[in-house]
Write a protein that holds these residues in place. Structure first.
Motif, PDB file in Angstrom:
ATOM      1  N   THR A   1      -4.783   6.313   0.108  1.00  0.00           N
ATOM      2  CA  THR A   1      -3.947   5.118   0.109  1.00  0.00           C
ATOM      3  C   THR A   1      -4.349   4.244  -1.070  1.00  0.00           C
ATOM      4  OG1 THR A   1      -3.766   5.200   2.489  1.00  0.00           O
ATOM      5  CG2 THR A   1      -3.210   3.102   1.461  1.00  0.00           C
ATOM      6  N   VAL A   2      -3.348   3.751  -1.791  1.00  0.00           N
ATOM      7  CA  VAL A   2      -3.603   2.866  -2.930  1.00  0.00           C
ATOM      8  C   VAL A   2      -2.995   1.502  -2.608  1.00  0.00           C
ATOM      9  CG1 VAL A   2      -3.180   2.474  -5.386  1.00  0.00           C
ATOM     10  CG2 VAL A   2      -3.574   4.789  -4.572  1.00  0.00           C
TER      11      VAL A   2
ATOM     12  N   THR B   1       0.870   5.713   0.005  1.00  0.00           N
ATOM     13  CA  THR B   1       0.054   6.902   0.308  1.00  0.00           C
ATOM     14  C   THR B   1       0.371   8.012  -0.681  1.00  0.00           C
ATOM     15  OG1 THR B   1       1.729   7.585   1.878  1.00  0.00           O
ATOM     16  CG2 THR B   1      -0.281   6.601   2.773  1.00  0.00           C
TER      17      THR B   1
ATOM     18  N   TRP C   1       3.455   0.493   7.862  1.00  0.00           N
ATOM     19  CA  TRP C   1       3.167   1.791   7.239  1.00  0.00           C
ATOM     20  C   TRP C   1       3.013   1.617   5.733  1.00  0.00           C
ATOM     21  CZ3 TRP C   1       2.728   5.316  11.005  1.00  0.00           C
ATOM     22  CH2 TRP C   1       3.426   5.114  12.200  1.00  0.00           C
ATOM     23  N   PRO C   2       2.083   2.352   5.145  1.00  0.00           N
ATOM     24  CA  PRO C   2       2.077   2.360   3.681  1.00  0.00           C
ATOM     25  C   PRO C   2       3.333   3.084   3.185  1.00  0.00           C
ATOM     26  CG  PRO C   2       0.094   3.398   4.565  1.00  0.00           C
ATOM     27  CD  PRO C   2       1.044   3.207   5.703  1.00  0.00           C
ATOM     28  N   VAL C   3       3.823   2.675   2.054  1.00  0.00           N
ATOM     29  CA  VAL C   3       5.021   3.314   1.488  1.00  0.00           C
ATOM     30  C   VAL C   3       4.625   4.701   0.983  1.00  0.00           C
ATOM     31  CG1 VAL C   3       6.772   3.124  -0.319  1.00  0.00           C
ATOM     32  CG2 VAL C   3       5.900   1.058   0.793  1.00  0.00           C
TER      33      VAL C   3
ATOM     34  N   SER D   1       0.856  -1.198   0.000  1.00  0.00           N
ATOM     35  CA  SER D   1       0.000   0.000   0.000  1.00  0.00           C
ATOM     36  C   SER D   1       0.887   1.241   0.000  1.00  0.00           C
ATOM     37  CB  SER D   1      -0.970  -0.013   1.177  1.00  0.00           C
ATOM     38  OG  SER D   1      -0.266  -0.182   2.373  1.00  0.00           O
TER      39      SER D   1
END
Lengths: 375, 199
Positions: free
Chosen positions: B166-167, B161, B182-184, B159
């Motif tokens: 968020t994708v 941001t 954490w999302p990248v 995921s």
């Protein structure tokens, strides 16, 4: 050298996003809800079908010129009209298509645009829809084959649709000929000798169309079997059925001529039914598969016109916020950002960065925040 | 994340361009490379970043969503295919909407092209061209279990941001173990803090 970009601090991954509850009455009644779109599409399909029936009745002089032997074809065109109008309405209800559709018509009806570039639209229609120059840029062979199929189908449609609707009539003014008259809606358009070259062309127009279509469709069928790029991901119903349908329609049509010339009408009735069935299925298939591009493609001219007229108006060209390379005209980028907002894609400001800078900024963010050892 | 997918580890990438050359051999876009290899801090660092299509899952394929011609199809296995040649009108909506900067466009041919995870190969169980030739394993094709069996302890994130969004993607990136929750960050620069332009 570019400044190291400031990036948003990572935030914890959110939980699953809650979508709108199914059956939510507010969502159901929205003009963009699937139910509302289906209602609009059904209405549009019905309206277009009814209009076509009225046009058939009046165009055939209250059915006096209507050829009842062609009734199944005429019924199929009414279904075709419903299907095309239905799918067209569904298609332009999606945010991306709706916005470009509106911008295209806005550019089309703009008097200022017409004054500045009166030849822009006819030129685009000729090069884009007629001669399909863009296909030549993909492959010369595909362009040539597509031109054969395109002009063949166009010729066949121009002859058969008005015939099945009873709009065209061919009557002999001298009993058994050879003098013939072609009438449209009862008005005489042209008189010709059935045995002249013009007469031969008039009565063999569909044979010529069939030869063009068979040549083009045969190339595409060969390509679908041999070209590994084309074979990748191809689907029988989407990619092969249309080509097979075109070949079957054309071959059975040619066989009718063959039967009448060489077999003294032998097998004609069977062939006529075979031809009719193949044409009716092909017409009804048009809104559902690959053939729908015939209806969609002209809308692309609207998109081209929108982009072209934006450029002609010297509208500000939006440049990448980071590297200042041009992206597109400001109205185009604003249109895209609007589409992204409609779709709840919350990163529409990202459209103001060029693709390369998006990648580089992501690489930098990875270096700064994720894996410093990457350096 | 898809079952068998590409795992990207920029830390292993040496920028050799083997993936770029191999990508040209893919049958569905012969002669044209669809992978991007960027040098984020060129002149100061040898860091390089290969970018393939991330095959976004949620929101599913923004490129396909913004397409006005319904030209980009997502197959049942989650692969976002390149534009259907019959439908694509070359409007470039997908090029500018993609948060990862992936699709390419040929304006003369009015045709978008992008990485399709070498569908001609992966549909038959073969690895994509880029992952096949990558000499350092910066591009790995397989399942997460296969990756972790080969590289014990490795963690991945799928995921990213972009501002407040968020994708989640079908292709994943290798991240340090402490960053896995954490999302990248997708790199979208902060342009405004408390209403103030900070660019």
């Amino acid at each position: 050298m570019t400044e190291p970009p400031k990036t948003a601090e990572p935030t914890p991954a959110p939980g699953p996003v809650q979508g709108p509850a199914p059956g939510n009455p507010a969502a159901e009644s929205s003009p963009r809800s699937p139910a509302a779109v289906r209602r609009r599409a059904t209405l549009a399909g019905t309206a277009v079908s009814v209009l076509l029936i009225i046009a058939i009745v009046f165009g055939s002089r209250l059915l006096r010129d209507f050829d009842s032997a062609l009734l199944p074809y005429a019924v199929a065109t009414v279904f075709l009209a419903f299907g095309v109008a239905y799918r067209y309405t569904v298609w332009i209800s999606a945010p991306g298509a709706r916005r470009l559709f509106k911008q295209g018509w806005r550019s089309f009806f703009s008097v200022a645009n017409f004054r500045k570039a009166p030849t822009a639209l006819p030129k685009m229609i000729a090069t884009y829809l007629g001669f399909q120059k863009f296909l030549g840029a993909r492959s010369h062979a595909r362009w040539a084959a597509h031109q054969l199929v395109f002009w063949g189908c166009l010729l066949a449609a121009a002859i058969t649709f008005p015939l099945t609707w009873g709009w065209f009539t061919f009557t002999s003014s001298t009993g058994s000929g050879p003098g013939y008259e072609m009438r449209i809606w009862g008005f005489k358009i042209i008189g010709f000798d059935a045995l002249s070259v013009l007469g031969w062309l008039m009565f063999h127009g569909l044979d010529i169309a069939a030869v063009l279509v068979i040549a083009g469709a045969a190339y595409f069928l060969w390509r679908r079997m041999k070209d590994r790029g084309a074979v990748t991901g191809q689907r029988f119903a989407y990619d092969l059925v249309p080509l097979i349908a075109l070949v079957v329609v054309s071959v059975t049509g040619l066989l009718l001529t063959f039967s009448s010339i060489f077999l003294h009408g032998g097998g004609y009735e069977f062939l006529a039914i075979l031809h009719m069935v193949s044409v009716v299925f092909t017409l009804i298939y048009i809104p559902f598969g690959k053939f729908f591009h015939i209806v969609q493609r002209p809308a692309a001219v609207g998109m081209q016109l929108f982009k072209y007229t934006s450029r002609r108006k010297d509208e500000e060209v939006l440049t990448c916020r980071r590297c200042h390379e041009p992206i597109d005209t400001a109205p185009y980028v604003e249109n895209l950002r609007g589409t992204m907002r409609d779709l709840d894609l919350g990163f529409d400001e990202w459209a103001e960065y060029c693709p390369r800078c998006k990648r580089v900024l992501r690489g930098n963010a990875y270096l700064d925040h994720v894996k410093k050892g990457f350096k | 994340m898809m079952g068998r997918t590409i795992f990207i580890d920029p830390g292993r990438c040496i920028g050799c361009q083997a993936c770029v050359s191999a990508c040209r051999e893919c049958d569905s876009h012969r002669g044209k490379s669809m992978i991007h290899l960027d040098y984020p801090d060129e002149g100061h660092s040898v860091a390089s970043l290969p970018t393939v299509c991330m095959h976004c899952e949620d929101p599913v394929a923004p490129c396909a969503e913004v397409c006005p011609a319904d030209a980009i199809l997502v197959t049942a296995d989650g692969v976002v295919q390149q534009a259907d040649t019959t439908r694509c009108i070359g409007c470039a909506n997908c090029v500018n909407a993609c948060p990862f900067g992936v699709p390419k466009i040929d304006l003369q041919a009015k045709l978008q092209m992008k990485c399709n995870l070498c569908y001609d190969r992966t549909a038959y169980g073969l690895a994509p061209m880029c992952a096949t030739v990558c000499p350092t394993g910066a591009l790995f094709y397989g399942t997460l279990e296969e990756l972790q069996a080969e590289r014990p302890g490795v963690q991945v994130a799928d995921s990213f941001t972009f501002g407040g969004s968020t994708v989640t993607t079908g292709v994943a990136m290798v991240v340090p173990a402490d960053k896995v929750q954490w999302p990248v960050p997708g790199g979208l620069p902060v342009v405004e803090i408390n209403g103030k332009d900070v660019r």
